[in-house]
Design a protein around this motif. Structure first.
Motif, PDB file in Angstrom:
ATOM      1  N   ALA A 159      45.097 -56.170  81.312  1.00 56.34           N
ATOM      2  CA  ALA A 159      45.196 -55.561  82.647  1.00 56.34           C
ATOM      3  C   ALA A 159      46.632 -55.607  83.154  1.00 56.34           C
ATOM      4  CB  ALA A 159      44.264 -56.274  83.622  1.00 56.34           C
ATOM      5  N   THR A 160      47.336 -56.691  82.865  1.00 53.51           N
ATOM      6  CA  THR A 160      48.744 -56.797  83.267  1.00 53.51           C
ATOM      7  C   THR A 160      49.566 -55.724  82.573  1.00 53.51           C
ATOM      8  OG1 THR A 160      48.565 -59.173  83.665  1.00 53.51           O
ATOM      9  CG2 THR A 160      50.776 -58.311  83.256  1.00 53.51           C
ATOM     10  N   CYS A 205      48.505 -52.893  81.344  1.00 56.90           N
ATOM     11  CA  CYS A 205      48.110 -51.588  81.890  1.00 56.90           C
ATOM     12  C   CYS A 205      48.790 -51.322  83.219  1.00 56.90           C
ATOM     13  CB  CYS A 205      46.592 -51.508  82.055  1.00 56.90           C
ATOM     14  SG  CYS A 205      45.694 -51.438  80.495  1.00 56.90           S
ATOM     15  N   ARG A 206      48.851 -52.337  84.079  1.00 56.85           N
ATOM     16  CA  ARG A 206      49.518 -52.169  85.380  1.00 56.85           C
ATOM     17  C   ARG A 206      51.000 -51.869  85.198  1.00 56.85           C
ATOM     18  NH1 ARG A 206      46.404 -56.571  86.804  1.00 56.85           N
ATOM     19  NH2 ARG A 206      48.161 -57.976  86.581  1.00 56.85           N
ATOM     20  N   ILE A 207      51.648 -52.597  84.314  1.00 54.50           N
ATOM     21  CA  ILE A 207      53.081 -52.390  84.089  1.00 54.50           C
ATOM     22  C   ILE A 207      53.331 -50.995  83.528  1.00 54.50           C
ATOM     23  CG2 ILE A 207      55.060 -53.125  82.691  1.00 54.50           C
ATOM     24  CD1 ILE A 207      54.057 -56.016  83.074  1.00 54.50           C
ATOM     25  N   SER A 264      51.624 -48.417  83.969  1.00 53.12           N
ATOM     26  CA  SER A 264      51.336 -47.381  84.961  1.00 53.12           C
ATOM     27  C   SER A 264      52.340 -47.393  86.109  1.00 53.12           C
ATOM     28  CB  SER A 264      49.913 -47.535  85.504  1.00 53.12           C
ATOM     29  OG  SER A 264      49.808 -48.711  86.275  1.00 53.12           O
ATOM     30  N   GLY A 321      57.681 -48.192  82.912  1.00 54.38           N
ATOM     31  CA  GLY A 321      56.340 -48.301  82.325  1.00 54.38           C
ATOM     32  C   GLY A 321      56.118 -47.261  81.243  1.00 54.38           C
ATOM     33  N   GLN A 351      53.069 -49.947  88.145  1.00 54.14           N
ATOM     34  CA  GLN A 351      52.817 -50.892  89.234  1.00 54.14           C
ATOM     35  C   GLN A 351      53.710 -52.101  89.031  1.00 54.14           C
ATOM     36  OE1 GLN A 351      48.613 -51.628  89.460  1.00 54.14           O
ATOM     37  NE2 GLN A 351      48.135 -49.458  89.373  1.00 54.14           N
ATOM     38  N   ASP A 352      54.022 -52.736  90.120  1.00 59.15           N
ATOM     39  CA  ASP A 352      54.939 -53.866  90.082  1.00 59.15           C
ATOM     40  C   ASP A 352      54.467 -54.919  89.085  1.00 59.15           C
ATOM     41  OD1 ASP A 352      57.172 -55.316  90.772  1.00 59.15           O
ATOM     42  OD2 ASP A 352      56.381 -56.024  92.675  1.00 59.15           O
ATOM     43  N   GLY A 353      55.376 -55.394  88.259  1.00 59.69           N
ATOM     44  CA  GLY A 353      55.059 -56.434  87.293  1.00 59.69           C
ATOM     45  C   GLY A 353      55.998 -57.609  87.474  1.00 59.69           C
TER      46      GLY A 353
END
Length: 111
Positions: A43-44, A46-48, A50, A17, A52-54
Motif C-alpha cells: 500500500a505504501t 502504491c501511494r508513492i 500514485s 511516482g 501521494q506523499d511518501g
C-alpha cells in the motif's frame, strides 16, 4: 516532465511516482516483489507511485531495493560545488584581506 524549482510539490510527487513505477517495471519488479525487497508495504508503494506523499525512509528503502543508492547521493550530494558560492566566498575572503592596519584609516593607506 522536468522537475525544477517552479514545479508545484504535488506535481513533482506525481512525476516522481511515475518515474519510480517506470524504473520498477524496467527492472522486472512487480509492486509486491519490490515492496518485499524494500521492506515496505504494498500500500505504501502504491501511494508513492500514485504521487501521494511518501516518507523519506520509504523512498530510501525503495531506492535501495532497486539498487539505485547512487540516486540518493545525486539527490543530495555530500559536497556541493557551487560556482556562485565560490565567488561569494572568494569576495568575503578578499574583504577580510583588505582590512586596514591599526592606525591607518581608509583613504590614508600608503601605496
Amino acid at each position: 516532465m522536468k522537475i525544477d524549482y517552479l514545479t508545484p510539490e504535488d506535481a513533482a510527487l506525481v512525476e516522481m511516482g511515475r518515474r519510480l513505477a517506470r524504473v520498477r517495471k524496467q527492472q522486472g519488479f512487480s509492486q509486491i516483489r519490490l515492496a518485499e525487497e524494500a521492506g515496505v508495504g504494498v500500500a505504501t508503494l502504491c501511494r508513492i507511485e500514485s504521487g501521494q506523499d511518501g516518507q523519506m525512509a520509504s523512498w530510501l528503502k525503495l531506492l535501495k531495493g532497486l539498487r539505485m543508492t547512487a540516486a540518493i547521493d545525486t539527490l543530495l550530494p555530500e559536497t556541493f560545488d557551487s560556482p556562485m558560492a565560490e565567488v561569494l566566498f572568494g569576495a568575503k575572503k578578499n574583504q577580510k584581506a583588505r582590512v586596514a592596519e591599526p592606525g591607518i584609516r581608509w583613504g590614508d593607506q600608503i601605496e
